[in-house]
Design a protein around this motif. Structure first.
Motif, PDB file in Angstrom:
ATOM      1  N   ASN A  27      44.761 119.565 -55.865  1.00  0.00           N
ATOM      2  CA  ASN A  27      45.500 118.298 -56.986  1.00  0.00           C
ATOM      3  C   ASN A  27      44.996 116.687 -56.095  1.00  0.00           C
ATOM      4  N   GLU A  28      45.813 117.101 -54.979  1.00  0.00           N
ATOM      5  CA  GLU A  28      46.442 114.914 -54.527  1.00  0.00           C
ATOM      6  C   GLU A  28      45.081 114.881 -53.279  1.00  0.00           C
ATOM      7  N   LEU A  29      44.473 115.966 -52.845  1.00  0.00           N
ATOM      8  CA  LEU A  29      42.584 115.756 -52.315  1.00  0.00           C
ATOM      9  C   LEU A  29      41.713 115.110 -53.331  1.00  0.00           C
ATOM     10  N   THR A  30      41.969 115.692 -54.395  1.00  0.00           N
ATOM     11  CA  THR A  30      40.848 115.374 -56.017  1.00  0.00           C
ATOM     12  C   THR A  30      41.167 113.664 -55.800  1.00  0.00           C
ATOM     13  N   LYS A  31      42.745 113.334 -55.598  1.00  0.00           N
ATOM     14  CA  LYS A  31      42.658 111.976 -56.028  1.00  0.00           C
ATOM     15  C   LYS A  31      42.775 111.925 -54.966  1.00  0.00           C
ATOM     16  N   ALA A  32      42.602 111.315 -53.927  1.00  0.00           N
ATOM     17  CA  ALA A  32      42.517 110.587 -52.648  1.00  0.00           C
ATOM     18  C   ALA A  32      40.955 110.796 -52.694  1.00  0.00           C
ATOM     19  N   ALA A  33      39.805 111.975 -53.126  1.00  0.00           N
ATOM     20  CA  ALA A  33      38.867 111.962 -53.041  1.00  0.00           C
ATOM     21  C   ALA A  33      38.343 111.144 -53.741  1.00  0.00           C
ATOM     22  N   PHE A  34      38.709 111.002 -55.474  1.00  0.00           N
ATOM     23  CA  PHE A  34      38.755 109.779 -56.576  1.00  0.00           C
ATOM     24  C   PHE A  34      38.616 108.130 -55.990  1.00  0.00           C
ATOM     25  N   TYR A  35      39.316 107.950 -55.208  1.00  0.00           N
ATOM     26  CA  TYR A  35      40.417 106.878 -54.654  1.00  0.00           C
ATOM     27  C   TYR A  35      39.045 106.352 -53.651  1.00  0.00           C
ATOM     28  N   CYS A  36      38.706 107.325 -53.464  1.00  0.00           N
ATOM     29  CA  CYS A  36      37.940 106.381 -52.234  1.00  0.00           C
ATOM     30  C   CYS A  36      36.329 106.175 -52.582  1.00  0.00           C
ATOM     31  N   GLY A  37      36.063 107.194 -53.404  1.00  0.00           N
ATOM     32  CA  GLY A  37      35.193 107.220 -54.459  1.00  0.00           C
ATOM     33  C   GLY A  37      34.176 108.206 -53.922  1.00  0.00           C
ATOM     34  N   GLN A  38      32.842 108.845 -54.195  1.00  0.00           N
ATOM     35  CA  GLN A  38      32.106 109.362 -54.389  1.00  0.00           C
ATOM     36  C   GLN A  38      31.170 109.592 -53.006  1.00  0.00           C
TER      37      GLN A  38
END
Length: 182
Positions: A27-38
């Protein structure tokens, strides 16, 4: 899978903040990935900006400060946790559980058991390892006193004898191990 990358250093930082539970990490890795951008790299700065640290891990760090005799550092950590929105009742419950595990470990130590044997008996988990490390600094009586103090936080608040945060702060100030009487 999330279309980004992460360095080993940033991944270790993420685990230090979140813990090792796969569901929480995902969950937190997904949140960080969306925060940083594709397609972007997930950095430590991005993780710091968007990840909510696991309160139980923060409590372990706070308790470590008290165990080491760094009461001021422990109190600063406590106030940061409260400022971040954590409930003093939840903190008291986490601390009560922490001291309960220490009391269990202390019982094993008093029966002559060593580290690996204690962890085999009580569970070789991160919380039990921390409890075993802390238990050796206390007498059985000191651990039970601390356990009672943290268990009483809710009672003191409900009966109007103390504000919950004040009762918890008092329990924290009294929780460092005291020198053993000869």
């Amino acid at each position: 899978q999330l279309g980004g990358s992460i360095t080993e250093e940033a991944a270790r930082f993420l685990v230090a903040l979140v813990g090792t539970q796969v569901f929480s990490l995902k969950n937190e890795l997904t949140k960080a990935a969306f925060y940083c951008g594709q397609g972007s790299e997930i950095t430590k700065d991005a993780i710091s900006a968007c990840i909510t640290p696991n309160p139980e891990l923060r409590v372990f760090d706070m308790v470590d400060s008290f165990l080491a005799g760094r009461t001021a550092d422990g109190l600063r950590a406590y106030h940061r946790i409260l400022d971040d929105g954590e409930s003093s009742f939840r903190l008291a419950a986490l601390l009560e559980g922490n001291f309960r595990r220490m009391a269990l470990a202390r019982n094993c130590i008093d029966r002559g058991m060593r580290g690996e044997e204690v962890l085999r008996q009580l569970g070789n988990t991160y919380p039990m390892k921390k409890a075993y490390e802390g238990a050796s600094r206390y007498t059985r009586e000191q651990l039970l006193d601390n356990l009672r103090r943290f268990a009483d936080v809710g009672y003191l608040q409900v009966t109007g004898q103390a504000k919950d945060a004040d009762a918890l702060e008092r329990a924290l100030i009294l929780c460092p191990p005291q020198p053993r009487k000869k």
